[in-house]
Design a protein around this motif. Structure first.
Motif, PDB file in Angstrom:
ATOM      1  N   LYS A 175      -2.955  -8.201  -7.498  1.00  0.00           N
ATOM      2  CA  LYS A 175      -1.791  -7.908  -8.318  1.00  0.00           C
ATOM      3  C   LYS A 175      -2.128  -6.830  -9.341  1.00  0.00           C
ATOM      4  CE  LYS A 175      -1.292 -10.856 -12.135  1.00  0.00           C
ATOM      5  NZ  LYS A 175      -1.323  -9.788 -13.071  1.00  0.00           N
ATOM      6  N   PRO A 176      -1.160  -5.982  -9.695  1.00  0.00           N
ATOM      7  CA  PRO A 176      -1.417  -4.953 -10.714  1.00  0.00           C
ATOM      8  C   PRO A 176      -1.655  -5.592 -12.080  1.00  0.00           C
ATOM      9  CG  PRO A 176       0.876  -4.865  -9.943  1.00  0.00           C
ATOM     10  CD  PRO A 176       0.179  -5.902  -9.142  1.00  0.00           C
ATOM     11  N   GLY A 177      -2.439  -4.925 -12.907  1.00  0.00           N
ATOM     12  CA  GLY A 177      -2.742  -5.423 -14.253  1.00  0.00           C
ATOM     13  C   GLY A 177      -3.872  -6.436 -14.213  1.00  0.00           C
ATOM     14  N   ASP A 178      -4.264  -6.914 -15.401  1.00  0.00           N
ATOM     15  CA  ASP A 178      -5.338  -7.911 -15.434  1.00  0.00           C
ATOM     16  C   ASP A 178      -4.783  -9.273 -15.003  1.00  0.00           C
ATOM     17  OD1 ASP A 178      -4.176  -9.170 -17.714  1.00  0.00           O
ATOM     18  OD2 ASP A 178      -5.206  -7.774 -19.036  1.00  0.00           O
ATOM     19  N   ILE A 235      -0.233  -3.954   1.418  1.00  0.00           N
ATOM     20  CA  ILE A 235       0.061  -3.711   0.022  1.00  0.00           C
ATOM     21  C   ILE A 235       0.233  -5.056  -0.693  1.00  0.00           C
ATOM     22  CG2 ILE A 235       2.574  -3.599   0.346  1.00  0.00           C
ATOM     23  CD1 ILE A 235       2.604  -1.187  -1.524  1.00  0.00           C
ATOM     24  N   TRP A 236      -0.116  -5.128  -1.985  1.00  0.00           N
ATOM     25  CA  TRP A 236       0.129  -6.365  -2.738  1.00  0.00           C
ATOM     26  C   TRP A 236       1.623  -6.532  -2.912  1.00  0.00           C
ATOM     27  CZ3 TRP A 236       2.852  -7.593  -7.111  1.00  0.00           C
ATOM     28  CH2 TRP A 236       2.723  -8.897  -7.545  1.00  0.00           C
ATOM     29  N   SER A 279       1.734 -16.758  -8.671  1.00  0.00           N
ATOM     30  CA  SER A 279       3.077 -17.227  -9.029  1.00  0.00           C
ATOM     31  C   SER A 279       3.276 -17.404 -10.530  1.00  0.00           C
ATOM     32  CB  SER A 279       3.405 -18.522  -8.291  1.00  0.00           C
ATOM     33  OG  SER A 279       2.509 -19.550  -8.659  1.00  0.00           O
ATOM     34  N   GLN A 280       2.241 -17.783 -11.269  1.00  0.00           N
ATOM     35  CA  GLN A 280       2.381 -17.972 -12.715  1.00  0.00           C
ATOM     36  C   GLN A 280       2.512 -16.648 -13.458  1.00  0.00           C
ATOM     37  OE1 GLN A 280       2.817 -21.009 -14.096  1.00  0.00           O
ATOM     38  NE2 GLN A 280       2.844 -21.643 -11.966  1.00  0.00           N
ATOM     39  N   ASN A 281       2.194 -15.554 -12.778  1.00  0.00           N
ATOM     40  CA  ASN A 281       2.236 -14.241 -13.417  1.00  0.00           C
ATOM     41  C   ASN A 281       3.337 -13.345 -12.854  1.00  0.00           C
ATOM     42  OD1 ASN A 281       0.102 -14.592 -15.291  1.00  0.00           O
ATOM     43  ND2 ASN A 281      -1.311 -14.530 -13.568  1.00  0.00           N
ATOM     44  N   ASP A 336      -7.862  -2.140  -3.924  1.00  0.00           N
ATOM     45  CA  ASP A 336      -7.393  -3.214  -4.804  1.00  0.00           C
ATOM     46  C   ASP A 336      -5.871  -3.320  -4.819  1.00  0.00           C
ATOM     47  OD1 ASP A 336      -7.049  -0.853  -6.309  1.00  0.00           O
ATOM     48  OD2 ASP A 336      -7.317  -1.929  -8.194  1.00  0.00           O
ATOM     49  N   ALA A 337      -5.145  -2.236  -4.503  1.00  0.00           N
ATOM     50  CA  ALA A 337      -3.681  -2.285  -4.465  1.00  0.00           C
ATOM     51  C   ALA A 337      -3.187  -2.975  -3.197  1.00  0.00           C
ATOM     52  CB  ALA A 337      -3.105  -0.875  -4.552  1.00  0.00           C
TER      53      ALA A 337
END
Length: 186
Positions: free
Chosen positions: A14-17, A77-78, A143-145, A9-10
């Motif tokens: 993206k990290p976090g929800d 990697i993300w 992009s919004q996060n 997942d990494a």
């Protein structure tokens, strides 16, 4: 043998929800402003960009191992997709690689040489001041996060530049959720 494996997942999430903003620190070190073209309203710059963000999934604590000596391609990697909005051609001089610190801080360094556009106003010529912008924006599905912050530790400039007839100094940077700018004066 160095173990540089990371969780799947990494690699692409993206990290976090999904609604969590990732803070991306951006640094600009202006190596040179080679030319300012008044007519075309462009300038040629040589800039060292640094972008850093935290991915707790890659921390030594989360993985039980350090990734400090590992080098990752962006496909592995993300990473936040960031573009130079006012780029008008140019070259990136380094491979797109990322390094990870023990706390999960991911750092990417890139050197860019090329032309950038900037709206120049010569109404008060020859007593005018101009702002030469480096305008960045996050693009893509995340992009919004993405939230930007100027990294003061990696932002600066050399004392002298090649552009003749111009006195150029870094006057700081500012950011909002979408765009970060570094400004210079004539």
């Amino acid at each position: 043998l160095l173990d540089c494996s990371i969780p799947l997942d990494a690699q692409n999430v993206k990290p976090g929800d999904t609604d969590t903003k990732v803070l991306v620190k951006i640094g600009f070190f202006v190596i040179d402003v080679k030319e300012v073209d008044d007519l075309e309203q462009t300038f040629t710059a040589d800039v060292w960009f640094t972008k850093t963000w935290n991915d707790p999934r890659l921390s030594e604590q989360a993985l039980g191992k350090s990734l400090e000596n590992c080098i990752y391609k962006f496909s592995d990697i993300w990473e936040p997709h960031i573009i130079v909005v006012n780029q008008n051609g140019g070259d990136k001089l380094l491979d797109k690689i990322a390094r990870v610190g023990p706390e999960g801080n991911v750092t990417v360094r890139q050197r860019y040489v090329g032309d950038l556009t900037s709206d120049l106003d010569f109404a008060n010529f020859p007593f005018d001041n101009q702002r030469l912008h480096f305008i960045l924006a996050a693009v893509g599905p995340d992009s919004q996060n993405i939230a930007f912050e100027v990294d003061e530790d990696t932002t600066g400039q050399r004392e002298m530049f090649s552009a003749e007839g111009w006195q150029i100094k870094l006057i700081g940077g500012n950011s909002n959720n979408e765009i970060i700018k570094t400004l210079g004066n004539k």
